[in-house]
Write a protein that holds these residues in place. Structure first.
Motif, PDB file in Angstrom:
ATOM      1  N   GLU A 193      10.344  -0.873 -46.312  1.00 59.93           N
ATOM      2  CA  GLU A 193      11.297  -1.217 -45.238  1.00 59.93           C
ATOM      3  C   GLU A 193      11.512  -2.732 -45.213  1.00 59.93           C
ATOM      4  O   GLU A 193      10.593  -3.498 -45.468  1.00 59.93           O
ATOM      5  N   SER A 194      12.748  -3.133 -44.860  1.00 63.54           N
ATOM      6  CA  SER A 194      13.035  -4.568 -44.802  1.00 63.54           C
ATOM      7  C   SER A 194      13.045  -5.094 -43.369  1.00 63.54           C
ATOM      8  O   SER A 194      13.381  -4.344 -42.448  1.00 63.54           O
ATOM      9  N   PHE A 195      12.654  -6.337 -43.202  1.00 58.23           N
ATOM     10  CA  PHE A 195      12.713  -6.969 -41.885  1.00 58.23           C
ATOM     11  C   PHE A 195      13.058  -8.444 -42.075  1.00 58.23           C
ATOM     12  O   PHE A 195      12.985  -8.975 -43.199  1.00 58.23           O
ATOM     13  N   GLU A 196      13.463  -9.100 -40.981  1.00 56.26           N
ATOM     14  CA  GLU A 196      13.911 -10.491 -41.074  1.00 56.26           C
ATOM     15  C   GLU A 196      12.874 -11.445 -40.493  1.00 56.26           C
ATOM     16  O   GLU A 196      12.214 -11.105 -39.503  1.00 56.26           O
ATOM     17  N   MET A 245      12.938   4.047 -39.817  1.00 60.20           N
ATOM     18  CA  MET A 245      12.529   3.283 -38.635  1.00 60.20           C
ATOM     19  C   MET A 245      12.100   1.864 -39.053  1.00 60.20           C
ATOM     20  O   MET A 245      11.382   1.707 -40.039  1.00 60.20           O
ATOM     21  N   ALA A 246      12.587   0.880 -38.323  1.00 57.45           N
ATOM     22  CA  ALA A 246      12.227  -0.504 -38.667  1.00 57.45           C
ATOM     23  C   ALA A 246      10.732  -0.725 -38.469  1.00 57.45           C
ATOM     24  O   ALA A 246      10.160  -0.221 -37.504  1.00 57.45           O
ATOM     25  N   THR A 247      10.102  -1.447 -39.379  1.00 57.84           N
ATOM     26  CA  THR A 247       8.652  -1.656 -39.275  1.00 57.84           C
ATOM     27  C   THR A 247       8.329  -3.143 -39.302  1.00 57.84           C
ATOM     28  O   THR A 247       7.438  -3.575 -40.010  1.00 57.84           O
ATOM     29  N   THR A 248       9.068  -3.935 -38.545  1.00 62.11           N
ATOM     30  CA  THR A 248       8.822  -5.373 -38.513  1.00 62.11           C
ATOM     31  C   THR A 248       7.407  -5.634 -38.000  1.00 62.11           C
ATOM     32  O   THR A 248       7.042  -5.156 -36.922  1.00 62.11           O
ATOM     33  N   PRO A 249       6.595  -6.362 -38.771  1.00 64.92           N
ATOM     34  CA  PRO A 249       5.259  -6.678 -38.249  1.00 64.92           C
ATOM     35  C   PRO A 249       5.380  -7.637 -37.068  1.00 64.92           C
ATOM     36  O   PRO A 249       6.408  -8.293 -36.888  1.00 64.92           O
ATOM     37  N   THR A 269      -3.280 -19.106 -41.446  1.00 64.80           N
ATOM     38  CA  THR A 269      -1.913 -18.823 -41.903  1.00 64.80           C
ATOM     39  C   THR A 269      -1.527 -17.398 -41.523  1.00 64.80           C
ATOM     40  O   THR A 269      -2.356 -16.486 -41.593  1.00 64.80           O
ATOM     41  N   GLU A 270      -0.267 -17.226 -41.139  1.00 67.22           N
ATOM     42  CA  GLU A 270       0.240 -15.875 -40.876  1.00 67.22           C
ATOM     43  C   GLU A 270       0.573 -15.248 -42.242  1.00 67.22           C
ATOM     44  O   GLU A 270       1.446 -15.760 -42.963  1.00 67.22           O
ATOM     45  N   LEU A 271      -0.133 -14.179 -42.598  1.00 69.14           N
ATOM     46  CA  LEU A 271       0.044 -13.583 -43.927  1.00 69.14           C
ATOM     47  C   LEU A 271       0.910 -12.339 -43.832  1.00 69.14           C
ATOM     48  O   LEU A 271       0.586 -11.403 -43.094  1.00 69.14           O
ATOM     49  N   LEU A 272       2.012 -12.319 -44.576  1.00 71.53           N
ATOM     50  CA  LEU A 272       2.893 -11.151 -44.581  1.00 71.53           C
ATOM     51  C   LEU A 272       2.891 -10.553 -45.985  1.00 71.53           C
ATOM     52  O   LEU A 272       3.155 -11.263 -46.957  1.00 71.53           O
ATOM     53  N   ARG A 273       2.567  -9.270 -46.065  1.00 69.11           N
ATOM     54  CA  ARG A 273       2.544  -8.602 -47.363  1.00 69.11           C
ATOM     55  C   ARG A 273       3.935  -8.056 -47.646  1.00 69.11           C
ATOM     56  O   ARG A 273       4.432  -7.202 -46.919  1.00 69.11           O
ATOM     57  N   GLY A 274       4.602  -8.539 -48.682  1.00 65.50           N
ATOM     58  CA  GLY A 274       5.943  -8.041 -49.013  1.00 65.50           C
ATOM     59  C   GLY A 274       6.647  -8.998 -49.957  1.00 65.50           C
ATOM     60  O   GLY A 274       6.086 -10.013 -50.372  1.00 65.50           O
ATOM     61  N   THR A 327      14.930 -12.372 -45.616  1.00 63.79           N
ATOM     62  CA  THR A 327      14.760 -10.915 -45.556  1.00 63.79           C
ATOM     63  C   THR A 327      13.549 -10.560 -46.410  1.00 63.79           C
ATOM     64  O   THR A 327      13.449 -10.992 -47.567  1.00 63.79           O
ATOM     65  N   VAL A 328      12.643  -9.790 -45.817  1.00 60.77           N
ATOM     66  CA  VAL A 328      11.402  -9.418 -46.524  1.00 60.77           C
ATOM     67  C   VAL A 328      11.339  -7.904 -46.637  1.00 60.77           C
ATOM     68  O   VAL A 328      11.563  -7.188 -45.655  1.00 60.77           O
ATOM     69  N   GLN A 329      11.018  -7.438 -47.852  1.00 58.40           N
ATOM     70  CA  GLN A 329      10.787  -6.003 -48.020  1.00 58.40           C
ATOM     71  C   GLN A 329       9.277  -5.782 -47.965  1.00 58.40           C
ATOM     72  O   GLN A 329       8.532  -6.268 -48.824  1.00 58.40           O
TER      73      GLN A 329
END
Ligand SMILES: Cc1cc2nc3c(=O)[nH]c(=O)nc-3n(C[C@H](O)[C@H](O)[C@H](O)COP(=O)(O)OP(=O)(O)OC[C@H]3O[C@@H](n4cnc5c(N)ncnc54)[C@H](O)[C@@H]3O)c2cc1C
Length: 465
Positions: free
Chosen positions: A104-107, A1-5, A79-84, A97-99
């Protein structure tokens, strides 16, 4: 399942990596960009930047590990912080593309991208190296080495097996650059203290060896100062083996090969060692190869002096920026690497971050003008263990205690944020008052072992046997 934040819908400035470069660029731009209706997004697998020059002092127990990290969440509130991990950049469509940490990967779409993913440890295909070696690039490695050296000394103090004791007390560092020399010096300084406090071993039983393939260590300093460092290390009981390389490390059995003279290429010594530390350089993060940017033969992203990515014809690529260890930044002073690019170090990365942030802001929002990056090196400082150092300040060599004070003074003040500076200086003050605290903490790799043992019913334990 996609888990895009949940991602902000604002036009995005995407920063790939929150180390020196990424952290400072985010700090400089986060508020300004928000005012213009945009958002700064920082992607990093780690929730903090690491002040890498202090890794050797962590190994020596002179600084608490967490104090050399600077948490993103505390300092980058806008700042928007994305862990990956960014795994791919398609700049033609401006999508990364971020893992994520769940695998899971998202764009992530963006308007501008800043490649700030730094460097990774450079290795060679030496048999056994990947199985038994460890690098000196991350705080986790520094903590492991602090604990490993102390644990091996305590093991050696107790074992009646003379061969096992020799292996345990042998610590090999490969690479005689600044990092390798600082690493072996700090570790040996802490190990000597532990050995003095042991019951059955003395500092003379420790076997620290520095392996360097070239005829000289520390290329950043003058030849006579480098000779002084070699003599100093030898006077402390550290073997410095020049013109020597590691040929094999299978099963902790190390084979050393000659790099010069009539016996070039021959094995000149072999022995068992429990601890093998690899500090033979870094290379640009290979993630840049998974982009549509222009990459030079050494694997770095090509930028111009304004820190804008350029294509193979030297044409500026709109909306793409880079600097730090991952980029080939032109050195306009003429005192950089032989190919006239900047040396990969923090001194440059911090200063480049300021120029990059200002240039991007000027270009994107039409405020001010983009400027060239130019910085004349201030020199280099290195700690050689408690109370001892070596430095080149501008052009002048400094040795011994004054160099150690310069090392601590410079890096203590360069540590990002006052909050972190206070913790580092506070720790050093505690050391003066209460003594050095070099001891290890055990079982960090398996902290649940005791609990699992206590919580497993006897019947289940018998079944498992
Ligand atoms: C032991 C040691 C001692 C040093 N001592 C000195 C010194 O005394 N003086 C000096 O000037 N320099 C020193 N340096 C060099 C200095 O630390 C580096 O030049 C500096 O960190 C480079 O900054 P950077 O931002 O390019 O990379 P880094 O600070 O390494 O930051 C890179 C960031 O990118 C993140 N990242 C990696 N891959 C990805 C990905 N795929 N997606 C998203 N994020 C990613 C990483 O987690 C990291 O946070 C030392 C380095 C080491 C290892």
């Amino acid at each position: 399942m996609a888990t895009t934040p949940k991602l902000s819908q604002r036009p995005r400035i995407l920063i790939v990596g929150g180390g020196y470069l990424g952290f400072y660029v985010a700090k400089a731009l986060q508020k300004k960009v928000k005012v213009h209706g945009g958002i700064v997004t920082l992607v990093d697998p780690l929730p903090y930047m690491t002040y890498q020059p202090f890794l050797p002092e962590v190994m020596a127990g002179s600084i608490e590990p967490r104090h050399i990290t600077v948490p993103h969440a505390r300092n980058l509130r806008q700042t928007e912080l994305l862990r990956g991990k960014v795994t791919k950049i398609d700049h033609a469509t401006k999508v990364a593309t971020v893992q994520g940490s769940d695998g899971e990967s998202f764009e992530v779409p963006y308007q501008d991208v800043i490649m700030a993913a730094g460097a990774i440890t450079k290795t060679f295909p030496i048999p056994g190296l990947a199985e038994v070696g460890i690098g000196v690039k991350r705080v986790e490695e520094a903590v492991y080495l602090r604990d490993q050296v102390q644990e091996r000394i305590q093991f050696a103090d107790n074992t009646p097996d003379l061969e096992a004791r020799k292996r345990a007390l042998r610590f090999i560092v490969v690479g005689g650059g600044f990092n390798g020399v600082e690493t072996i010096s700090e570790l040996q300084s802490a190990a000597r203290l532990a050995a003095e406090r042991s019951q059955n071993i003395t500092p003379a039983d420790l076997d620290f060896q520095l392996i360097e393939a070239m005829p000289k260590i520390m290329p950043e300093i003058k030849a006579d100062t480098a000779v002084w460092v070699v003599e100093h290390l030898r006077s402390r009981g550290i073997q410095v083996r020049l013109n020597t390389s590691l040929g094999d490390a299978t099963n902790h059995h190390l084979k050393l090969t000659s790099m010069a003279g009539d016996n070039k290429g021959e094995v000149i010594d072999e022995f068992d060692a429990d601890t093998l530390i690899w500090s033979a350089g870094v290379m640009a993060n290979p993630v840049v190869r998974n982009t549509d940017f222009n990459i030079e033969p050494r694997g770095r992203l090509v930028v111009d002096a304004k820190l804008r990515a350029v294509d193979a014809d030297g044409k500026v690529i709109e909306g793409a920026w880079s600097a730090g260890d991952v980029a080939a930044v032109p050195d306009l002073t003429g005192h950089g690497l032989p190919d006239n690019t900047c040396v990969p170090n923090a001194q440059h990365a911090v200063r480049q971050s300021k120029v990059l942030a200002a240039n991007l802001y000027a270009t994107r929002y039409g405020v001010g003008q983009a400027k060239d990056y130019k910085h004349e090196s201030l020199g280099a400082v290195a700690g050689l263990g408690y109370g001892m150092g070596v430095a080149k300040i501008i052009k002048f060599p400094v040795k011994g205690f004054p160099a150690w004070v310069a090392h601590r003074g410079y890096h203590g003040l360069a540590m990002p944020t006052w909050e972190r500076k206070i913790r580092v200086f506070g720790g050093w003050f505690n050391q003066i008052v209460a003594g050095r605290d070099v001891w290890d903490i055990r079982n960090l790799e398996d902290p649940r072992a005791d609990f699992v043992e206590a919580a497993t019913p006897p019947a289940k334990k018998a079944e498992a046997k």
